[in-house]
Design a protein around this motif. Structure first.
Motif, PDB file in Angstrom:
ATOM      1  N   ARG A 142       0.858  -1.199   0.000  1.00 43.38           N
ATOM      2  CA  ARG A 142       0.000   0.000   0.000  1.00 43.38           C
ATOM      3  C   ARG A 142       0.889   1.242   0.000  1.00 43.38           C
ATOM      4  O   ARG A 142       0.831   2.100   0.881  1.00 43.38           O
ATOM      5  CB  ARG A 142      -0.967  -0.008   1.189  1.00 43.38           C
ATOM      6  N   ARG A 144       3.410   4.537  -0.898  1.00 39.43           N
ATOM      7  CA  ARG A 144       3.390   5.954  -1.255  1.00 39.43           C
ATOM      8  C   ARG A 144       4.224   6.094  -2.538  1.00 39.43           C
ATOM      9  O   ARG A 144       5.391   5.725  -2.568  1.00 39.43           O
ATOM     10  CB  ARG A 144       4.010   6.796  -0.132  1.00 39.43           C
ATOM     11  N   GLN A 190      -3.625   7.850  -9.014  1.00 37.71           N
ATOM     12  CA  GLN A 190      -4.492   7.805  -7.841  1.00 37.71           C
ATOM     13  C   GLN A 190      -5.919   7.440  -8.228  1.00 37.71           C
ATOM     14  O   GLN A 190      -6.577   6.637  -7.544  1.00 37.71           O
ATOM     15  CB  GLN A 190      -4.472   9.156  -7.112  1.00 37.71           C
ATOM     16  N   SER A 193      -5.877   3.735  -8.979  1.00 37.40           N
ATOM     17  CA  SER A 193      -5.677   2.960  -7.761  1.00 37.40           C
ATOM     18  C   SER A 193      -6.988   2.837  -6.995  1.00 37.40           C
ATOM     19  O   SER A 193      -7.314   1.770  -6.460  1.00 37.40           O
ATOM     20  CB  SER A 193      -4.612   3.612  -6.871  1.00 37.40           C
ATOM     21  N   THR A 201      -1.104   5.394  -2.353  1.00 45.10           N
ATOM     22  CA  THR A 201      -1.292   6.827  -2.161  1.00 45.10           C
ATOM     23  C   THR A 201      -0.353   7.509  -3.147  1.00 45.10           C
ATOM     24  O   THR A 201       0.865   7.508  -2.967  1.00 45.10           O
ATOM     25  CB  THR A 201      -0.969   7.273  -0.725  1.00 45.10           C
ATOM     26  N   SER A 202      -0.931   8.029  -4.221  1.00 45.89           N
ATOM     27  CA  SER A 202      -0.149   8.640  -5.288  1.00 45.89           C
ATOM     28  C   SER A 202      -0.176  10.149  -5.126  1.00 45.89           C
ATOM     29  O   SER A 202      -1.250  10.759  -5.061  1.00 45.89           O
ATOM     30  CB  SER A 202      -0.725   8.243  -6.652  1.00 45.89           C
ATOM     31  N   VAL A 203       1.001  10.743  -5.052  1.00 43.19           N
ATOM     32  CA  VAL A 203       1.141  12.187  -4.872  1.00 43.19           C
ATOM     33  C   VAL A 203       2.240  12.699  -5.796  1.00 43.19           C
ATOM     34  O   VAL A 203       2.952  11.921  -6.434  1.00 43.19           O
ATOM     35  CB  VAL A 203       1.474  12.545  -3.409  1.00 43.19           C
ATOM     36  N   THR A 259      -2.773  13.641   1.546  1.00 40.68           N
ATOM     37  CA  THR A 259      -4.010  13.499   0.791  1.00 40.68           C
ATOM     38  C   THR A 259      -3.726  12.809  -0.531  1.00 40.68           C
ATOM     39  O   THR A 259      -2.853  13.249  -1.283  1.00 40.68           O
ATOM     40  CB  THR A 259      -4.626  14.884   0.513  1.00 40.68           C
ATOM     41  N   PRO A 260      -4.407  11.724  -0.847  1.00 41.53           N
ATOM     42  CA  PRO A 260      -4.204  11.075  -2.149  1.00 41.53           C
ATOM     43  C   PRO A 260      -4.427  12.078  -3.286  1.00 41.53           C
ATOM     44  O   PRO A 260      -5.401  12.830  -3.289  1.00 41.53           O
ATOM     45  CB  PRO A 260      -5.272   9.977  -2.164  1.00 41.53           C
TER      46      PRO A 260
END
Length: 307
Positions: A142, A144, A190, A193, A201-203, A259-260
């Motif tokens: 899961r 980042r 994101q 996902s 969690t894509s940023v 925040t995603p």
């Protein structure tokens, strides 16, 4: 959260972090901090000599740090596949992936080993392929996932009819496109996902105007171009160090309640320097239709399908 510093980073012991372009500049500064916080850090880059020096520096700075170089040439999709294959064989979940490596504003059009325009191929397409190939390990943790964008995305446009700029090459528009693509990739990853249940969690993050060798690796002194010339003139006033430029990347990678789909950068004047915080995403980066079309074309060009 304008007072955020590396002291706010939680303990990273037990986590595996992969950072592309981690043998110098922003990548190395990011690796130094994560290793110091206890993470196992993979320095993914193309120069073994620089890799050995980066390993030495990290261990010198942080006794007992767990950092190792692993060969990755983002100018060659075969190298991306080999790198991912080694990690898939180890079957170790990846907690943090920071797609940091990049080149900027090459004065003449060049191509990667696969025939892609060099900036698009190195900055974006290879990172798209790398993330896709590592997806099982990222999903297992899961993870980042951090994409490195730039304030240059503001003027970018995705040229879907000629992504590789086979016609009308311009150093700066091509760089802007590659960094806009990275931000759109973060947002689309994101979205997918969420719908596919990947658990990521894509940023995205950008360093502002950080003093690194990126400009030297692009325009160079012989053909400075408008941006590089202007950069030298304002550097002393509007830039900050690579150490400070790495802070938004570290915030994006470690903030527990990130925040995603968020975007992090300096919060000072025009986001060129200052403490890290939430950055502004320009409207073209939020165009979901273009993002979907870019994703489809990226899968076609790289041969990497996320499923």
């Amino acid at each position: 959260m304008t007072n955020w510093t590396t002291h706010d980073i939680p303990d990273q012991t037990g986590k595996l972090a992969i950072i592309t372009g981690a043998t110098g500049g922003l990548g190395l500064e990011t690796a130094l901090v994560l290793a110091g916080k206890g993470a196992e850090v993979v320095l993914a880059a193309r120069n073994p000599s620089k890799g050995a020096e980066a390993e030495r520096l990290i261990r010198e700075r942080h006794a007992g740090a767990n950092a190792r170089f692993d060969l990755l040439d983002l100018g060659d999709l075969a190298s991306v596949e080999a790198f991912a294959g080694r990690h898939l064989a180890q079957d170790r979940p990846i907690d943090i992936l920071i797609n940091n490596a990049g080149i900027m504003a090459l004065p003449k059009r060049q191509t990667t080993a696969d025939g892609f325009e060099m900036q698009l191929g190195t900055n974006y397409l290879s990172h798209f392929a790398l993330t896709g190939r590592l997806l099982p390990l990222l999903s297992a943790a899961r993870a980042r996932v951090v994409q490195l964008s730039s304030i240059a995305h503001r003027g970018g446009r995705i040229r879907l009819d000629d992504l590789n700029y086979q016609n009308g090459y311009g150093a700066w528009p091509v760089y802007q496109q590659s960094k806009l693509a990275m931000l759109m990739f973060a947002l689309e990853l994101q979205r997918r996902s969420g719908t596919q249940g990947w658990g990521l969690t894509s940023v995205a993050a950008h360093p502002g105007f950080a003093r690194t060798d990126l400009i030297a690796n692009g325009h160079g002194d012989s053909q400075p171009g408008l941006f590089a010339l202007g950069a030298r003139l304002i550097e002393g006033v509007l830039s900050h160090s690579a150490v400070d430029g790495a802070l938004p990347i570290l915030m994006a990678a470690t903030l527990p309640d990130a925040t995603p789909g968020a975007y992090y950068g300096p919060v000072g004047f025009q986001e060129m320097k200052g403490p890290p915080g939430r950055a502004v995403i320009k409207p073209q980066a939020r165009d979901a239709d273009v993002a979907r079309r870019l994703w489809t074309e990226s899968e076609r060009l790289t041969g990497v399908c996320y499923g």
